[in-house]
Design a protein around this motif. Structure first.
Motif, short mmCIF file in Angstrom:
data_model
loop_
_atom_site.label_atom_id
_atom_site.label_comp_id
_atom_site.label_asym_id
_atom_site.label_seq_id
_atom_site.Cartn_x
_atom_site.Cartn_y
_atom_site.Cartn_z
N VAL A 115 -0.40 0.38 0.31
CA VAL A 115 -1.16 -0.85 0.51
C VAL A 115 -2.59 -0.53 0.93
CG1 VAL A 115 -1.35 -2.95 1.90
CG2 VAL A 115 0.89 -2.24 1.04
N ALA A 116 -2.74 0.38 1.88
CA ALA A 116 -4.06 0.70 2.42
C ALA A 116 -4.99 1.30 1.37
CB ALA A 116 -3.93 1.67 3.60
N THR A 117 -4.44 2.08 0.46
CA THR A 117 -5.28 2.74 -0.55
C THR A 117 -5.54 1.86 -1.77
OG1 THR A 117 -3.32 3.74 -1.56
CG2 THR A 117 -4.47 5.03 0.11
N GLY A 118 -4.83 0.74 -1.86
CA GLY A 118 -5.00 -0.10 -3.03
C GLY A 118 -4.44 0.54 -4.29
N ALA A 119 -3.48 1.42 -4.13
CA ALA A 119 -2.88 2.08 -5.30
C ALA A 119 -2.14 1.06 -6.15
CB ALA A 119 -1.92 3.17 -4.83
N ASP A 120 -2.30 1.18 -7.47
CA ASP A 120 -1.55 0.30 -8.36
C ASP A 120 -0.50 1.07 -9.15
OD1 ASP A 120 -3.28 1.62 -10.04
OD2 ASP A 120 -4.38 -0.17 -10.67
N CYS A 174 8.23 0.08 -4.65
CA CYS A 174 7.07 -0.04 -5.54
C CYS A 174 7.09 -1.38 -6.28
CB CYS A 174 7.04 1.11 -6.54
SG CYS A 174 6.64 2.72 -5.80
N ASP A 175 8.25 -1.75 -6.77
CA ASP A 175 8.37 -3.04 -7.47
C ASP A 175 7.98 -4.19 -6.54
OD1 ASP A 175 9.25 -1.72 -9.72
OD2 ASP A 175 11.38 -2.10 -9.35
N LYS A 176 8.42 -4.12 -5.30
CA LYS A 176 8.11 -5.17 -4.33
C LYS A 176 6.60 -5.29 -4.10
CE LYS A 176 8.22 -4.59 0.12
NZ LYS A 176 8.62 -4.33 1.53
N LEU A 177 5.93 -4.14 -4.11
CA LEU A 177 4.49 -4.12 -3.85
C LEU A 177 3.66 -4.37 -5.11
CD1 LEU A 177 4.31 -0.98 -1.52
CD2 LEU A 177 4.29 -3.39 -0.84
N GLY A 178 4.32 -4.43 -6.26
CA GLY A 178 3.57 -4.58 -7.50
C GLY A 178 2.92 -3.29 -7.94
#
Length: 227
Positions: free
Chosen positions: A86-91, A110-114
């Motif tokens: 989340v902090a790094t804005g990784a997609d 990962c799925d939960k975070l998109g």
């Protein structure tokens, strides 16, 4: 590309290989991918951390896992990994091999975070991560598999009985392995007897699976898997 910012959830050689691969891809194409190394404190000067485009520390090398009641590697701490993603804005996230690479629960995170997990889906991991289940799936799909017990065996007697039904063939044992064994059943019995108790302590609820070796292969094994 469906993603641009890739978190590397690994260290050392796997991480460095991925950094190099992405750099090569960036040189060859118009789209640029950004690599983000997730590292622990002892690795702060590691080569993969220096070579990645960005990096973020996820903490000490080990942390106390309250659920397991023992120290665990920080790369297995889903809470820390979630905060870093989340902090790094990784997609996207790349785990390589080891650590969370084969954890369906991390894919679910990962799925939960998109965040795109670069690898198989959590469902696919669950299906093939269990070797007994994966063999059954292969058989259902008509894919040939080597002779095996056909399911889990509960104890030494069941393992020996299953091995007795497997086709015999000329077999040469590696020096020092199980020189007293002459049949698959004896080999399976030897392995299960020596390993079952140890694996029971490690996994809590072990399942054993007996399998015949391929031609020319010098190993027979009984696989102990977590139920």
């Amino acid at each position: 590309m469906p993603f641009q910012r890739i978190a590397i959830v690994n260290r050392g050689e796997p991480a460095m290989r991925f950094v190099n691969a992405v750099a090569e891809l960036n040189r060859a194409g118009d789209d640029r991918l950004t690599t983000i190394a997730l590292y622990t404190e002892p690795d702060r000067h590691a080569w993969f951390v220096r070579e990645a485009d960005e990096s973020v520390c996820i903490g000490p090398a080990t942390t106390f896992d309250e659920r397991a009641g023992r120290e665990a590697q920080t790369y297995l701490d889903h809470d820390r990994l979630e905060r870093a993603l989340v902090a790094t804005g990784a997609d996207a996230a790349w785990a390589g091999w080891g650590f969370v690479a084969e954890q369906a629960e991390f894919v679910d995170l990962c799925d939960k975070l998109g965040v795109v997990f670069i690898g198989p889906s959590g469902d696919a991991m669950r299906r093939v991560g269990d070797k007994i289940r994966s063999k059954r799936l292969a058989e259902a799909a008509g894919i040939p598999v080597i002779p095996w017990s056909g399911g889990p065996v509960a104890d030494l007697d069941e393992a020996s009985a299953a091995a007795e039904k497997m086709p015999e063939a000329d077999y040469t044992f590696k020096p020092g392995s199980t020189p007293e064994a002459r049949t698959y059943a004896q080999v399976i019995a030897h392995i299960v007897q020596s390993q079952y108790g140890q694996c029971s302590n490690l996994t809590g609820v072990p399942n054993a699976m007996a399998g015949k070796p391929l031609e020319q292969e010098l190993k027979t094994k009984a696989e102990i898997t977590k139920a």
